[in-house]
Motif scaffolding. Structure first.
Motif, short mmCIF file in Angstrom:
data_model
loop_
_atom_site.label_atom_id
_atom_site.label_comp_id
_atom_site.label_asym_id
_atom_site.label_seq_id
_atom_site.Cartn_x
_atom_site.Cartn_y
_atom_site.Cartn_z
N GLN A 1 0.65 -1.24 -0.05
CA GLN A 1 0.07 0.31 -0.08
C GLN A 1 0.75 1.18 0.07
O GLN A 1 1.55 1.42 0.70
N VAL A 2 0.61 2.07 -1.02
CA VAL A 2 1.37 3.38 -1.05
C VAL A 2 0.86 4.37 -0.21
O VAL A 2 -0.36 4.55 -0.13
N GLN A 3 1.64 4.97 0.63
CA GLN A 3 1.51 6.01 1.25
C GLN A 3 2.30 7.13 1.50
O GLN A 3 3.47 7.27 1.40
N LEU A 4 1.73 8.40 1.35
CA LEU A 4 2.65 9.72 1.67
C LEU A 4 1.98 10.38 2.85
O LEU A 4 0.60 10.51 2.64
N VAL A 5 2.71 10.71 3.80
CA VAL A 5 2.42 11.29 4.91
C VAL A 5 3.14 12.65 5.20
O VAL A 5 4.44 12.47 5.37
N GLU A 6 2.48 13.43 5.10
CA GLU A 6 2.95 14.89 5.55
C GLU A 6 3.01 15.34 7.09
O GLU A 6 2.11 14.79 7.64
N SER A 7 3.75 16.35 7.56
CA SER A 7 4.21 16.62 9.05
C SER A 7 4.57 18.01 8.99
O SER A 7 5.31 18.33 7.85
N GLY A 8 4.80 18.57 10.05
CA GLY A 8 5.26 19.89 10.29
C GLY A 8 4.78 21.06 9.96
O GLY A 8 5.23 22.18 10.21
N GLY A 9 3.46 20.96 9.73
CA GLY A 9 2.63 22.35 9.45
C GLY A 9 2.34 22.73 10.82
O GLY A 9 2.49 22.38 11.84
N GLY A 10 2.10 24.18 10.73
CA GLY A 10 1.47 24.76 12.23
C GLY A 10 1.41 26.36 11.82
O GLY A 10 1.18 26.65 10.66
N LEU A 11 1.07 27.03 12.87
CA LEU A 11 0.87 28.49 12.91
C LEU A 11 2.05 29.19 13.24
O LEU A 11 2.69 29.06 14.31
N VAL A 12 2.39 30.02 12.27
CA VAL A 12 3.72 30.81 12.34
C VAL A 12 3.49 32.43 12.00
O VAL A 12 2.37 32.81 11.57
N GLN A 13 4.18 33.16 12.35
CA GLN A 13 4.24 34.69 11.89
C GLN A 13 4.84 34.81 10.66
O GLN A 13 5.73 34.11 10.46
N ALA A 14 4.53 35.85 10.01
CA ALA A 14 5.15 36.37 8.77
C ALA A 14 6.48 36.72 9.22
O ALA A 14 6.99 37.09 10.22
N GLY A 15 7.24 36.06 8.21
CA GLY A 15 8.80 36.12 8.47
C GLY A 15 9.45 34.92 9.11
O GLY A 15 10.86 34.87 8.94
N ASP A 16 8.65 34.18 9.67
CA ASP A 16 9.13 32.88 10.25
C ASP A 16 9.62 32.05 9.17
O ASP A 16 9.22 32.09 8.01
N SER A 17 10.19 30.65 9.82
CA SER A 17 10.51 29.55 8.88
C SER A 17 9.72 28.47 9.52
O SER A 17 9.20 28.09 10.55
N LEU A 18 9.62 27.69 8.74
CA LEU A 18 8.82 25.91 9.03
C LEU A 18 9.33 25.01 7.96
O LEU A 18 9.76 25.53 6.89
N ARG A 19 9.48 24.00 8.44
CA ARG A 19 10.08 22.77 7.62
C ARG A 19 8.97 21.66 7.68
O ARG A 19 8.56 21.00 8.60
N LEU A 20 8.60 21.30 6.48
CA LEU A 20 7.69 20.30 6.13
C LEU A 20 8.31 19.05 5.86
O LEU A 20 9.27 18.96 5.18
N SER A 21 7.77 17.81 6.26
CA SER A 21 8.01 16.54 6.02
C SER A 21 6.98 15.71 5.17
O SER A 21 6.04 15.82 5.45
#
Length: 122
Positions: A1-21
């Motif tokens: 079974q093929v699966q793609l699972v994202e993580s790492g989202g959230g609430l941030v302020q403008a100018g901030d950084s975030l890393r999704l997986s």
């Protein structure tokens, strides 16, 4: 079974950084991409990585701010997002194209993750 699972989202302020997986299982993909869908808008291409060609592509709206990376052995992909803007607010999806499909078109994706929400407050 093929699966793609994202993580790492959230609430941030403008100018901030975030890393999704994105963790893939069931198949090893030469090409993987990130798409996003903002409220009331169509799903759009963000970035892609072709492992065999060692190539990456970015939408103009994120070029210079977002970086896509891969660990082929671990079947994992990341999206480093810097200098986030309110217009980056969206659900971000990991996707893999069907054979011969265009990585730039959501219609050509065969596999999708369920998405992770990124909210950027101004």
């Amino acid at each position: 079974q093929v699966q793609l699972v994202e993580s790492g989202g959230g609430l941030v302020q403008a100018g901030d950084s975030l890393r999704l997986s994105c963790a893939a299982s069931g198949l090893t993909f030469s090409t993987l991409g990130w798409f996003r869908q903002a409220p009331g808008k169509e799903r759009e291409f963000v970035a892609s990585s072709n492992w065999s060609r060692q190539s990456t592509y970015y939408a103009d709206s994120v070029k210079g701010r977002f970086t896509i990376s891969r660990d082929y052995a671990k079947n994992t992909m990341w999206l480093q997002m810097n200098s986030l803007k309110s217009e980056d607010t969206a659900v971000y999806y990991c996707a893999a194209p069907k054979t011969g499909g265009s990585i730039f078109s959501p219609k050509d994706m065969k596999y999708w993750g369920k998405g992770t929400l990124v909210t950027v407050s101004s």
